[in-house]
Design an enzyme around this catalytic site. Structure first.
Site, PDB file in Angstrom:
ATOM      1  N   VAL B  36       0.860  -1.179   0.000  1.00 46.87           N
ATOM      2  CA  VAL B  36       0.000   0.000   0.000  1.00 46.87           C
ATOM      3  C   VAL B  36       0.898   1.230   0.000  1.00 46.87           C
ATOM      4  O   VAL B  36       1.810   1.342   0.830  1.00 46.87           O
ATOM      5  CB  VAL B  36      -0.948   0.017   1.222  1.00 46.87           C
ATOM      6  CG1 VAL B  36      -1.758   1.308   1.250  1.00 46.87           C
ATOM      7  CG2 VAL B  36      -1.882  -1.185   1.188  1.00 46.87           C
ATOM      8  N   TYR B  37       0.662   2.111  -0.960  1.00 44.67           N
ATOM      9  CA  TYR B  37       1.448   3.345  -1.085  1.00 44.67           C
ATOM     10  C   TYR B  37       0.645   4.523  -0.535  1.00 44.67           C
ATOM     11  O   TYR B  37      -0.578   4.574  -0.675  1.00 44.67           O
ATOM     12  CB  TYR B  37       1.798   3.605  -2.554  1.00 44.67           C
ATOM     13  CG  TYR B  37       2.850   2.665  -3.077  1.00 44.67           C
ATOM     14  CD1 TYR B  37       4.192   2.983  -2.989  1.00 44.67           C
ATOM     15  CD2 TYR B  37       2.499   1.436  -3.632  1.00 44.67           C
ATOM     16  CE1 TYR B  37       5.170   2.119  -3.452  1.00 44.67           C
ATOM     17  CE2 TYR B  37       3.469   0.563  -4.091  1.00 44.67           C
ATOM     18  CZ  TYR B  37       4.792   0.905  -4.001  1.00 44.67           C
ATOM     19  OH  TYR B  37       5.754   0.031  -4.462  1.00 44.67           O
ATOM     20  N   TYR B  38       1.364   5.455   0.081  1.00 45.22           N
ATOM     21  CA  TYR B  38       0.731   6.629   0.696  1.00 45.22           C
ATOM     22  C   TYR B  38       1.224   7.900   0.027  1.00 45.22           C
ATOM     23  O   TYR B  38       2.357   7.954  -0.448  1.00 45.22           O
ATOM     24  CB  TYR B  38       1.076   6.671   2.189  1.00 45.22           C
ATOM     25  CG  TYR B  38       0.446   5.525   2.951  1.00 45.22           C
ATOM     26  CD1 TYR B  38      -0.744   5.710   3.643  1.00 45.22           C
ATOM     27  CD2 TYR B  38       1.014   4.263   2.937  1.00 45.22           C
ATOM     28  CE1 TYR B  38      -1.345   4.664   4.314  1.00 45.22           C
ATOM     29  CE2 TYR B  38       0.425   3.209   3.598  1.00 45.22           C
ATOM     30  CZ  TYR B  38      -0.757   3.415   4.290  1.00 45.22           C
ATOM     31  OH  TYR B  38      -1.359   2.363   4.945  1.00 45.22           O
ATOM     32  N   ALA B 106      -2.738   5.929  -1.408  1.00 48.07           N
ATOM     33  CA  ALA B 106      -2.792   6.400  -2.789  1.00 48.07           C
ATOM     34  C   ALA B 106      -3.100   5.252  -3.761  1.00 48.07           C
ATOM     35  O   ALA B 106      -3.814   5.436  -4.728  1.00 48.07           O
ATOM     36  CB  ALA B 106      -1.473   7.053  -3.173  1.00 48.07           C
TER      37      ALA B 106
END
Lengths: 180, 180
Positions: B36-38, B106
């Site tokens: 999971v990208y932020y 994101a």
């Protein structure tokens, strides 16, 4: 998770230690804690009353390292606030990640902490470097839980310990800033 | 730490797998990775070319969880960039800390990764959900090290694998955004 917590400034621990045994509290361990607090790139945690911390606890020849976020205090009498923690594998790399994200070291707090358990409560006797000696009583609550009952129980324990004044809502971080 | 890395898009792994054995690469393991990208509250990582990621790797009935910061790419031919990682004890709490600090999810990338070792290089065969199949060759360098020799060696390995085109500088995160 909500950390329901009340802190009090005390002269020394002699009385408290005796009374803790009398009321049936059990000493669990002694920890040395080295805390580094960070401020954010996009807001001032002193203003928002939030905190971001890396805590290092030397334990059996290695370090336990904990990354903690604390939300703003939620009432006017205690230090009750949201608290989220994860253990991390490496303090230096965690610091580097925060620094690269724009967070900056704001202060560090070093203390020795004696930890007692009494029912669902954790009672700590803190000798905080350059700040003083403090007792903290805390317990955990869920985010949607009413914390007033826990708070009442905490003040009852303080009564049984013979402590009815000296309560301190400011965090060690805030006290260190005042002390400087 | 600097991650020196070159990625290439491939049709399938049949040829590559055969050649990896011929050149003496050793298969280490297969991982399923859920990333999971932020994005940050105070800047747009798409613009600054940075990345902040929580990776979950199910392993022997539990999860290995890694928090990673990646800096901007450092040259025009590879994906070489600063990379800082720590293992964390809990994905949900790490997500909560980031969300409370103002970071926002994101995108997420899910893949199966076959990992090979060859000397100081890690070669991975990635089947990325909804994106495709890719080979990555990477090694680590110190922050003050010249990475051009490592890069040359990586391109030499690609030659030995029969791969001379299809190089891809965009991250999976960037490719997912284009795909959406």
């Amino acid at each position: 998770m909500i950390e329901v917590e009340v802190k009090v400034s005390v002269k020394d621990f002699a009385d408290v230690q005796e009374k803790l045994i009398q009321i049936g509290a059990v000493k669990i361990k002694r920890e040395h804690q080295i805390d580094v607090y960070y401020n954010a790139p996009h807001k001032d945690f002193e203003e928002t009353d939030e905190a971001l911390r890396i805590r290092v606890i030397p334990e059996n020849g290695k370090n336990r390292i904990i990354l903690t976020y604390k939300g703003a205090k939620m009432d006017d009498v205690s230090k009750t606030r949201k608290e989220i923690e994860v253990d991390v594998s490496d303090a230096e790399n965690t610091d580097l990640i925060l620094e690269n994200l724009g967070f900056r070291r704001a202060a560090s707090v070093t203390k020795d902490r004696d930890i007692y358990h009494l029912d669902e409560f954790i009672i700590t006797l803190d000798t905080v470097f350059e700040i003083g000696t403090f007792v903290e009583i805390e317990t955990e609550a869920h985010e949607d839980e009413d914390t007033s009952e826990s708070l009442n129980k905490i003040f009852e324990i303080y009564k049984r310990l013979g402590i009815e004044e000296g309560f301190e809502r400011r965090s060690y971080l805030e006290l260190i800033h005042i002390n400087v």
